[in-house]
Write a protein that holds these residues in place. Structure first.
Motif, short mmCIF file in Angstrom:
data_model
loop_
_atom_site.label_atom_id
_atom_site.label_comp_id
_atom_site.label_asym_id
_atom_site.label_seq_id
_atom_site.Cartn_x
_atom_site.Cartn_y
_atom_site.Cartn_z
N THR A 1 0.84 -1.20 0.00
CA THR A 1 0.00 0.00 0.00
C THR A 1 0.87 1.25 0.00
N GLN A 2 0.58 2.18 -0.89
CA GLN A 2 1.34 3.42 -0.97
C GLN A 2 1.21 4.23 0.32
N ASN A 3 2.33 4.76 0.77
CA ASN A 3 2.37 5.63 1.95
C ASN A 3 2.96 6.96 1.51
N PHE A 4 2.15 8.01 1.55
CA PHE A 4 2.59 9.29 1.02
C PHE A 4 3.38 10.13 2.03
N THR A 5 3.41 9.69 3.27
CA THR A 5 4.21 10.40 4.29
C THR A 5 5.06 9.39 5.05
N PRO A 6 6.03 8.79 4.38
CA PRO A 6 6.82 7.71 5.00
C PRO A 6 7.85 8.19 6.02
N VAL A 7 8.23 9.46 5.97
CA VAL A 7 9.27 9.96 6.88
C VAL A 7 8.61 10.52 8.13
N GLY A 8 8.42 9.68 9.11
CA GLY A 8 7.85 10.09 10.40
C GLY A 8 6.46 10.68 10.30
N LEU B 1 17.52 7.39 -12.24
CA LEU B 1 16.67 6.22 -12.01
C LEU B 1 17.13 5.45 -10.78
N LEU B 2 18.44 5.27 -10.63
CA LEU B 2 18.98 4.56 -9.47
C LEU B 2 18.67 5.30 -8.16
N VAL B 3 18.77 6.64 -8.21
CA VAL B 3 18.44 7.44 -7.02
C VAL B 3 16.97 7.28 -6.68
N ALA B 4 16.10 7.31 -7.70
CA ALA B 4 14.66 7.16 -7.48
C ALA B 4 14.34 5.78 -6.91
N LEU B 5 15.02 4.75 -7.41
CA LEU B 5 14.81 3.39 -6.88
C LEU B 5 15.22 3.31 -5.41
N ALA B 6 16.34 3.96 -5.07
CA ALA B 6 16.82 3.94 -3.69
C ALA B 6 15.82 4.61 -2.76
N VAL B 7 15.28 5.76 -3.18
CA VAL B 7 14.29 6.47 -2.37
C VAL B 7 13.02 5.64 -2.23
N ALA B 8 12.58 5.05 -3.35
CA ALA B 8 11.35 4.26 -3.34
C ALA B 8 11.46 3.05 -2.41
N ILE B 9 12.62 2.39 -2.45
CA ILE B 9 12.79 1.15 -1.69
C ILE B 9 13.12 1.42 -0.22
N PHE B 10 14.09 2.29 0.03
CA PHE B 10 14.59 2.46 1.39
C PHE B 10 13.84 3.50 2.21
N ILE B 11 13.16 4.44 1.56
CA ILE B 11 12.41 5.46 2.31
C ILE B 11 10.92 5.21 2.22
N TYR B 12 10.43 4.95 1.00
CA TYR B 12 8.99 4.73 0.84
C TYR B 12 8.57 3.29 1.14
N GLY B 13 9.54 2.41 1.30
CA GLY B 13 9.23 1.04 1.67
C GLY B 13 8.67 0.18 0.56
N MET B 14 8.85 0.60 -0.67
CA MET B 14 8.35 -0.16 -1.81
C MET B 14 9.19 -1.43 -1.97
N PRO B 15 8.56 -2.59 -2.12
CA PRO B 15 9.33 -3.82 -2.31
C PRO B 15 10.27 -3.69 -3.51
N ALA B 16 11.49 -4.17 -3.37
CA ALA B 16 12.50 -4.00 -4.42
C ALA B 16 12.04 -4.60 -5.74
#
Length: 560
Positions: A4-11, A47-62
């Motif tokens: 499920t998308q989380n639009f406020t993942p940082v605290g 693209l690599l930066v966006a993937l890193a943010v999506a996976i490690f901050i937004y919690g999107m499965p790799a």
């Protein structure tokens, strides 16, 4: 695994989450504007930066993030990359067979002035192609034509991107406007009316602004009569057609009226001084003299232009909604991308599900998001251009061996630009799938009473990310409507602002930059083109922001 998308993942903080979501965009600006990386390097690393943010901050499965990248990359090849390859290929055929020399001569017979050539080719002809085809075709074809006429490649690409601002909102037979009706429930005709009360004010200004960028204010005044004919004829037609006919025809009608009005005007009026760029003045002069001594018959001129006349005919037919539905299987009035003629066995439309992604992401309303590889071979505009190239083969009498050789050479020349496009479209899909773009939209929606001013910024941001005014309208249209209603702003104005603001982001979209560079042979010089266009994009966006704010109060009488 469903995510499920989380639009406020940082605290749970919208501000800090927005800063995280902004990171890939800021990196891309830095990579091109400051570090001046080659386009494909900037695209892949972004693209690599966006993937890193999506996976490690937004919690999107790799795995989900990677599959979202592949969905975007495939879309970067078809339809976008396919348009670029076929457009450049058609242009190369006219050059190889000597037909472009005649085309150049015919344009020079109308005017030898580079300022006026830019108005005819980049502004009017480019707008016509935008109205008929959209995607990358207008910039690719018109920029290639200008280079063939003797324009500096960087200038040709930049001018065409800037000129493309005027028609984008009504591009591809009005798809950006009609697409917004589905998610918002607001009739496309009403949105068309409101956009038609914003963009003409920009359209009438663009020809003058374009020429000023080329030659400065003083030399622009020398051709002011022609600028006024070009801009006013376009803007008036755009207003009338958008308000009384609908969103499908404003670009095509405005472009044709502007093109013919200026061409006829130049039969009776010439500037006192003929302008050429200083760097190519001597070459251009010798070229002009050479061509002036060579007279071509009307039949020869018609034959030389016929590849582009055929191209125009094919693209117009491909753009007719009924024809497009038959070729792609998408029916008007349906919201589901899955409802296609493919269900009854359409031979050249394939919509395979994206494994590990389709219906595995839930949006903010807990609804699954469908994901398919959109492979519409027959219905793609690039296929219409390829068919034009096949017909052209018989007109210019080139052998199949040379035809195939030219096509192979074109594909080889464009391998890095296509890689760039695949990377940046993949970046756009990851940004949307992870919810990063929605986070940024939510932040701008928090501006309260100032939202009318910032409303166009949403469209600008959406087009920068996705490369498409249509996609930006689908992405932020409903958010615009809801936010406008909550603060007492007319929702129709907010929807129009999204589309009008979006057109100013087209010239700096990574996709557009890559397409323009590919068309004029500047692969690897994307940073130079980005630096050329970014300041103009922000300036024009500011004008739209001010106009929208005024229309929300002082000029509210302009809202239909």
């Amino acid at each position: 695994m469903i995510w499920t998308q989380n639009f406020t993942p940082v605290g749970g903080s919208l501000l800090w989450s927005s800063l995280a979501a902004l990171t890939p965009i800021l990196y891309f600006f830095w990579a091109l504007a400051i570090k001046r990386m080659k386009g494909y390097v900037a695209g892949i690393t972004t693209l690599l930066v966006a993937l890193a943010v999506a996976i490690f901050i937004y919690g999107m499965p790799a795995g989900t993030a990677v599959m979202s990248t592949t969905q975007g990359a495939v879309y970067g090849i078809l339809p976008i990359g396919w348009i670029i390859i076929t457009s450049v290929f058609l242009y190369k055929l006219t050059v190889k067979t000597g037909q472009f020399d005649i085309i150049r001569n015919s344009v020079l017979s109308i005017t030898e002035d580079r300022r006026l050539q830019a108005l005819l080719v980049a502004f009017s002809f480019g707008a016509f192609l935008e109205g008929a085809a959209g995607f990358g075709a207008p910039v690719a074809i018109s920029a290639a034509l200008l280079v063939g006429l003797g324009f500096n490649p960087l200038y040709a690409a930049g001018i065409c991107l800037l000129a493309n601002t005027a028609p984008v909102a009504f591009g591809a037979i009005g798809i950006p406007i009609t697409a917004m009706e589905g998610p918002t429930g607001v009739p496309a005709m009403e949105i068309s009316k409101m956009v038609g009360r914003q963009l003409p004010l920009i359209s009438v200004f663009i020809p003058f602004y374009l020429v000023v960028i080329m030659v400065g204010f003083k030399k622009s005044l020398e051709v002011m009569p022609a600028i006024l004919v070009s801009g006013i004829s376009f803007a008036v037609t755009q207003y009338i057609s958008s308000n009384f006919l609908g969103p499908e025809l404003p670009d095509i009608l405005s472009a044709l009226v502007s093109l013919f009005a200026l061409a006829i005007f130049l039969k009776f009026w010439k500037p006192k001084n003929v302008f050429r760029f200083q760097s190519e003045a001597e070459v251009a002069a010798s070229t002009t003299n050479a061509h002036a001594s060579k007279k071509y018959t009307k039949g020869e001129v018609f034959k030389a232009w016929s590849p582009f006349l055929i191209l125009t005919s094919f693209i117009c037919v491909w753009g007719i909604p009924q024809v497009k539905s038959a070729l792609t299987g998408h029916y008007e009035g349906t919201n589901s991308v899955l409802k296609t003629i493919n269900s009854i066995g359409h031979p050249l439309t394939f919509l395979p599900e994206v494994p590990g992604l389709n219906n595995l992401i839930l949006n903010g309303n807990s609804e699954p998001i469908p994901a398919v590889y959109k492979l519409e071979i027959l219905g793609a505009a690039g296929t219409a251009i390829l068919l034009s190239a096949i017909v052209t083969k018989f007109i210019v009498k080139i052998s199949w061996k040379e035809w195939v050789k030219s096509f192979t050479e074109t594909c080889n020349e464009l391998k890095f630009p296509i890689l760039t496009i695949m990377a940046v479209v993949g970046f756009a899909y990851v940004t949307n799938s992870s919810g990063m773009s929605t986070t940024l939209g939510m932040l701008l929606a928090k501006t309260g009473a100032l939202f009318p001013f910032f409303s166009p910024v949403l469209g600008w941001l959406g087009v920068f990310i996705t490369g498409s005014d249509t996609s930006a309208n689908l992405l932020f249209g409903n958010l615009q409507k809801i936010t406008a209603t909550s603060i007492g702003m007319d929702p129709l104005l907010a929807l129009a602002a999204n589309s009008s603001g979006g057109v100013t982001g087209k010239m700096i979209s990574p996709q557009s930059i890559a397409v323009a560079c590919a068309a004029v042979g500047l692969a690897g010089k994307e940073a130079d083109l980005f630096r050329f266009t970014v300041k103009h994009s922000i300036f024009l966006l500011l004008i739209i922001c001010i106009l929208t704010y005024l229309q929300s109060n002082i000029l509210s009488w302009m809202i239909p």
